[in-house]
Design a protein around this motif. Structure first.
Motif, PDB file in Angstrom:
ATOM      1  N   ALA A  79     -21.423  10.003  42.135  1.00 23.29           N
ATOM      2  CA  ALA A  79     -21.224  10.503  40.924  1.00 23.29           C
ATOM      3  C   ALA A  79     -22.218  10.154  39.801  1.00 23.29           C
ATOM      4  O   ALA A  79     -22.549  10.967  39.013  1.00 23.29           O
ATOM      5  N   ALA A 109     -25.754  11.444  40.511  1.00 26.36           N
ATOM      6  CA  ALA A 109     -25.719  13.027  40.403  1.00 26.36           C
ATOM      7  C   ALA A 109     -25.718  13.300  38.811  1.00 26.36           C
ATOM      8  O   ALA A 109     -26.198  14.254  38.333  1.00 26.36           O
ATOM      9  N   SER A 143     -24.556  16.474  45.631  1.00 34.72           N
ATOM     10  CA  SER A 143     -23.671  16.490  44.363  1.00 34.72           C
ATOM     11  C   SER A 143     -24.593  16.902  43.376  1.00 34.72           C
ATOM     12  O   SER A 143     -24.075  17.684  42.474  1.00 34.72           O
TER      13      SER A 143
END
Length: 282
Positions: free
Chosen positions: A97, A100, A141
């Motif tokens: 995360a 990304a 992602s």
């Protein structure tokens, strides 16, 4: 306590923690997807102009993309069977995360991509198995986040998986620390940033028919001639972006690498990835 004048003992570095250990099946699947990936990237240089691959060139990106997605999924599933526990999954989710979220900061602007810096350090600390999964998942992602979904996405996932895995294969993970380690990671990040851009150029170069004939792919030319065209294509189209990516990776590694490496190593020690989770009976 030590006696006055006695040499002070220093605690040895703890062995490198591996969130994902590659077993025989995982290693075989990873080798398989890498071989298919090499074929997917390099087929234009070796395919016979009269072969069916050449006559269906416009379909090739989609065929290879679908195959690569399936193979990457097989690799991820096999690695998870080898012990990708809940702690490693949580670490994977946080790092993916973060990567990304970092990618849109400079994507498309002179190659300013801080995500590569995070991938290098994460692969170094958590090892090649985790690095390959992290690189692929992070690119997937980020593609969903930025709307960059297309036939190029599986190639990006595979190339980023190789990029991050390579950092985990660098020498001295248990003993090399300090400036020497940062210098090693900076050199790797610089070279790998160019390698990533060069490999990704292979994905689209054979289909850029609108380019000048001096740099476009010629299916009837030999390998040396097409290699020369490809190098000219890289210099003309992506050298500036690759240089920007490499410089940003080096600068961030040398300035922020030390505290981030310590944080990642501290997190992996506290997570105790290799310690199985057990529940005491009541």
């Amino acid at each position: 306590m030590t006696a006055p004048g006695a040499p002070r003992r220093t605690a040895p570095h703890q062995p490198q923690v591996r969130a994902v250990r590659l077993g025989p099946r995982s290693l075989a699947a990873l080798c398989l997807v890498s071989v298919i990936g090499v074929a997917g990237f390099g087929w234009p240089l070796f395919a016979d102009p009269a072969s069916q691959v050449g006559t269906h060139a416009q379909d090739a990106p989609w065929l290879f993309a679908g195959l690569l997605v399936l193979l990457v999924a097989v690799v991820a599933a096999t690695i998870s069977e080898s012990g990708l526990g809940p702690k490693a999954v949580a670490m994977l989710g946080v790092l993916a995360a973060t990567g990304a979220a970092l990618r849109p900061i400079g994507a498309g602007t002179a190659g300013i991509e801080p995500m590569f810096f995070l991938m290098v350090l994460s692969g170094r600390v958590l090892g090649p198995g985790f690095g390959f999964v992290l690189g692929s998942v992070t690119m997937f992602s980020s593609a969903l986040l930025t709307g960059g979904v297309g036939p190029w996405m599986p190639f990006q996932m595979l190339a980023m998986g190789w990029f991050t895995m390579g950092a985990g294969l660098l020498p001295g993970p248990d003993r090399l620390r300090g400036r020497a380690e940062l210098s090693l990671l900076a050199v790797y990040g610089f070279l790998a940033a160019f390698a990533y851009g060069t490999v990704m150029n292979l994905e689209g170069w054979p289909f850029m028919s609108a380019l000048a004939s001096s740099v476009a792919f010629d299916p009837h030319a030999g390998v040396p001639a097409n290699l020369a065209r490809f190098l000219a294509y890289c210099v003309a189209t992506s050298l500036g972006w690759d240089l920007g990516r490499a410089v940003v990776t080096v600068v961030l590694t040398l300035t922020l690498g030390a505290p981030l490496l310590r944080a990642l190593r501290r997190a992996t020690r506290r997570a105790a990835f290799e310690t199985p989770v057990t529940f005491d009976p009541r």
